[in-house]
Design a protein around this motif. Structure first.
Motif, short mmCIF file in Angstrom:
data_model
loop_
_atom_site.label_atom_id
_atom_site.label_comp_id
_atom_site.label_asym_id
_atom_site.label_seq_id
_atom_site.Cartn_x
_atom_site.Cartn_y
_atom_site.Cartn_z
N ASP A 24 -7.74 9.91 7.57
CA ASP A 24 -6.47 9.60 6.92
C ASP A 24 -5.36 9.50 7.97
OD1 ASP A 24 -4.33 9.24 5.27
OD2 ASP A 24 -4.55 11.12 4.17
N ARG A 25 -4.88 8.27 8.18
CA ARG A 25 -3.78 8.04 9.12
C ARG A 25 -2.50 7.65 8.38
NH1 ARG A 25 -2.87 9.02 14.21
NH2 ARG A 25 -2.33 6.89 14.80
N THR A 26 -2.47 7.82 7.06
CA THR A 26 -1.25 7.51 6.30
C THR A 26 -0.25 8.65 6.47
OG1 THR A 26 -2.04 8.53 4.23
CG2 THR A 26 -2.63 6.23 4.63
N THR A 53 -24.99 -7.50 0.05
CA THR A 53 -25.56 -6.75 1.15
C THR A 53 -24.81 -5.43 1.23
OG1 THR A 53 -26.18 -8.72 2.38
CG2 THR A 53 -25.98 -6.68 3.63
N VAL A 54 -25.52 -4.33 1.03
CA VAL A 54 -24.89 -3.02 0.87
C VAL A 54 -25.24 -2.11 2.05
CG1 VAL A 54 -24.74 -0.95 -0.57
CG2 VAL A 54 -24.88 -3.22 -1.64
N HIS A 55 -24.23 -1.48 2.60
CA HIS A 55 -24.41 -0.46 3.64
C HIS A 55 -24.04 0.87 3.02
CE1 HIS A 55 -24.58 -3.66 6.73
NE2 HIS A 55 -23.68 -4.25 5.97
N ARG A 56 -25.01 1.76 2.93
CA ARG A 56 -24.79 3.05 2.25
C ARG A 56 -24.35 4.09 3.28
NH1 ARG A 56 -27.49 3.26 -3.08
NH2 ARG A 56 -28.48 1.23 -3.44
N GLY A 57 -23.07 4.39 3.24
CA GLY A 57 -22.50 5.34 4.16
C GLY A 57 -21.62 4.66 5.19
N GLY A 58 -20.46 5.22 5.42
CA GLY A 58 -19.54 4.67 6.42
C GLY A 58 -18.22 5.41 6.35
N THR A 59 -17.52 5.43 7.46
CA THR A 59 -16.22 6.10 7.55
C THR A 59 -15.10 5.08 7.42
OG1 THR A 59 -17.08 7.90 8.91
CG2 THR A 59 -14.71 7.51 9.00
N TYR A 60 -14.21 5.32 6.49
CA TYR A 60 -13.08 4.45 6.20
C TYR A 60 -11.84 5.02 6.88
CZ TYR A 60 -9.70 2.16 2.89
OH TYR A 60 -8.67 1.45 2.30
N LEU A 61 -11.25 4.24 7.78
CA LEU A 61 -9.99 4.62 8.43
C LEU A 61 -8.85 4.11 7.54
CD1 LEU A 61 -7.43 3.93 10.38
CD2 LEU A 61 -8.80 5.89 11.07
N ALA A 62 -8.08 5.03 6.97
CA ALA A 62 -6.95 4.64 6.12
C ALA A 62 -5.68 4.63 6.97
CB ALA A 62 -6.80 5.62 4.96
N MET A 63 -5.09 3.45 7.12
CA MET A 63 -3.85 3.31 7.89
C MET A 63 -2.69 3.10 6.93
SD MET A 63 -4.31 -0.54 9.43
CE MET A 63 -2.72 -0.47 10.26
N GLU A 64 -1.48 3.35 7.40
CA GLU A 64 -0.31 3.24 6.53
C GLU A 64 0.00 1.79 6.20
OE1 GLU A 64 2.24 4.36 3.94
OE2 GLU A 64 1.38 5.93 5.19
N GLY A 65 -0.02 0.90 7.21
CA GLY A 65 0.36 -0.48 6.95
C GLY A 65 1.87 -0.59 6.75
N PRO A 116 0.79 -1.23 0.00
CA PRO A 116 0.00 0.00 0.00
C PRO A 116 0.82 1.28 0.00
CG PRO A 116 -0.96 -1.59 1.50
CD PRO A 116 0.35 -2.17 1.07
N SER A 117 1.96 1.27 0.66
CA SER A 117 2.78 2.49 0.73
C SER A 117 3.51 2.78 -0.57
CB SER A 117 3.79 2.38 1.88
OG SER A 117 3.14 2.25 3.12
N SER A 118 3.73 1.77 -1.39
CA SER A 118 4.50 1.97 -2.62
C SER A 118 3.62 2.09 -3.86
CB SER A 118 5.51 0.83 -2.81
OG SER A 118 4.86 -0.42 -2.90
N VAL A 119 2.30 2.03 -3.70
CA VAL A 119 1.41 2.26 -4.84
C VAL A 119 1.63 3.70 -5.34
CG1 VAL A 119 -1.01 2.57 -5.53
CG2 VAL A 119 -0.35 0.61 -4.11
N PRO A 120 1.85 3.89 -6.63
CA PRO A 120 2.09 5.24 -7.16
C PRO A 120 0.76 5.98 -7.38
CG PRO A 120 2.29 3.65 -8.92
CD PRO A 120 2.04 2.85 -7.66
N TYR A 121 0.19 6.47 -6.31
CA TYR A 121 -1.16 7.03 -6.35
C TYR A 121 -1.28 8.20 -7.33
CZ TYR A 121 -1.95 4.16 -2.22
OH TYR A 121 -2.06 3.09 -1.35
N ARG A 122 -0.30 9.11 -7.33
CA ARG A 122 -0.38 10.25 -8.24
C ARG A 122 -0.32 9.80 -9.70
NH1 ARG A 122 3.72 14.81 -5.96
NH2 ARG A 122 5.19 13.05 -6.12
N ALA A 123 0.58 8.89 -10.01
CA ALA A 123 0.67 8.39 -11.38
C ALA A 123 -0.62 7.68 -11.79
CB ALA A 123 1.86 7.45 -11.51
N ASN A 124 -1.22 6.94 -10.87
CA ASN A 124 -2.45 6.22 -11.20
C ASN A 124 -3.58 7.17 -11.58
OD1 ASN A 124 -1.22 3.79 -10.68
ND2 ASN A 124 -2.20 3.44 -8.70
N ILE A 125 -3.79 8.20 -10.75
CA ILE A 125 -4.89 9.13 -11.03
C ILE A 125 -4.59 9.95 -12.28
CG2 ILE A 125 -6.15 11.13 -10.16
CD1 ILE A 125 -6.96 8.50 -8.85
#
Length: 290
Positions: free
Chosen positions: A109-111, A151-163, A63-72
């Motif tokens: 965002d905890r990254t 089964t779908v839950h509409r709405g929720g908070t995602y905690l993003a950790m660095e890993g 997860p830390s080495s995914v090139p997020y800027r290049a992907n988008i």
């Protein structure tokens, strides 16, 4: 009205969709380096689709080495207008069980080890992230997932950790009991932030594989159970994608929430002070306003 292209960022197998035509793997060069992999493009019942394996085929990037800027940037260069993120996650809520899908609408965002913006010295911009996902796209993705049998839950908070390690028990309890998070993962940040800077509508589908370590039965879960859930989630995700053409027209009206105009009030640096080298890197993500 613009031509719609839906980009899916996810794991292996999501691009294996029955009926996908004009299939081609495309290599895209960006000023931010190479994306995670080549991008699969095609059409499904007239809807243009693009698929990007977030970790690369064979899962070679953590997860830390995914090139997020290049992907988008690469997806924007290809003409993507909408981005749907599909990722495995742990659940902090009993009712959000393994195999369920959560349509995320908030993030914590905890990254800390990732480049989180296209902008910086030479061209400063601040986009709004009060509502970090596109409500219109998220509603449509939720409909597609329900039609696929999830089964779908509409709405929720995602905690993003660095890993890449998982949470300690103390962290898991804090995120659940004190911070109000619903699911936890490692990949949606800074992906969502960058999609907003690139003026792309962004929706996140958190596919629950397990309860995080807060759950008293956590230690009883075998790896084989998680793999079985991952496989089932991937199949439901493929079925959900197959329902998108009936729910999304190829012609795309402007986003009612302003995702496609996020930079209108974001640029801070005076035009005569903007660094030409920085502007050159922003040709795809911010070309509309620059």
């Amino acid at each position: 009205m613009t031509e719609r292209m839906v980009a899916i960022i996810g794991g292996s197998g999501l691009y294996d969709i029955d009926g996908l035509e004009q299939v081609e793997w495309v290599t895209v060069k960006t000023p931010w380096g190479d994306p995670s992999d080549a991008i699969l493009t095609g059409t499904l019942q007239g809807l243009k689709l693009a698929f990007l394996p977030r970790h690369g085929r064979g899962h070679v990037l953590d997860p830390s080495s995914v090139p997020y800027r290049a992907n988008i940037d690469a997806l924007k260069r290809l003409g993507a207008t909408d981005v749907i993120s599909m990722s495995a996650c742990g659940s902090f809520r009993e009712e959000m069980a393994p195999g369920d899908f959560v349509i995320v609408d908030q993030f914590i965002d905890r990254t800390f080890a990732r480049d989180k913006s296209f902008f910086g010295p030479g061209c400063v911009a601040h986009v709004s992230l009060a509502h970090p996902t596109c409500a219109r796209l998220a509603a449509t993705v939720g409909d597609a997932a329900e039609q696929a049998g999830a089964t779908v839950h509409r709405g929720g908070t995602y905690l993003a950790m660095e890993g890449p390690q998982f949470s300690t028990l103390a962290e898991s309890n804090m995120y659940r009991d004190h911070w109000g998070a619903h699911v936890i993962g490692m990949t949606n940040m800074p992906e969502a932030k960058l999609a907003r800077e690139a003026e792309l509508c962004y929706a996140s589908v958190a596919m629950v594989t397990d309860y995080d370590c807060w759950h008293p039965d956590h230690d009883a879960v075998a790896v084989s159970d998680i793999i079985r859930t991952l496989t089932g989630n991937a199949e439901k995700a493929r079925r959900a994608i197959a329902h998108l053409p009936a729910l999304l027209d190829p012609g795309r009206p402007p986003c009612p929430h302003g995702c496609d105009r996020a930079l209108d009030t974001a640029m801070i640096t005076a035009p005569d002070k903007r660094d030409p080298a920085v502007l050159a890197r922003l040709d795809a993500v911010a070309g509309r306003v620059l």
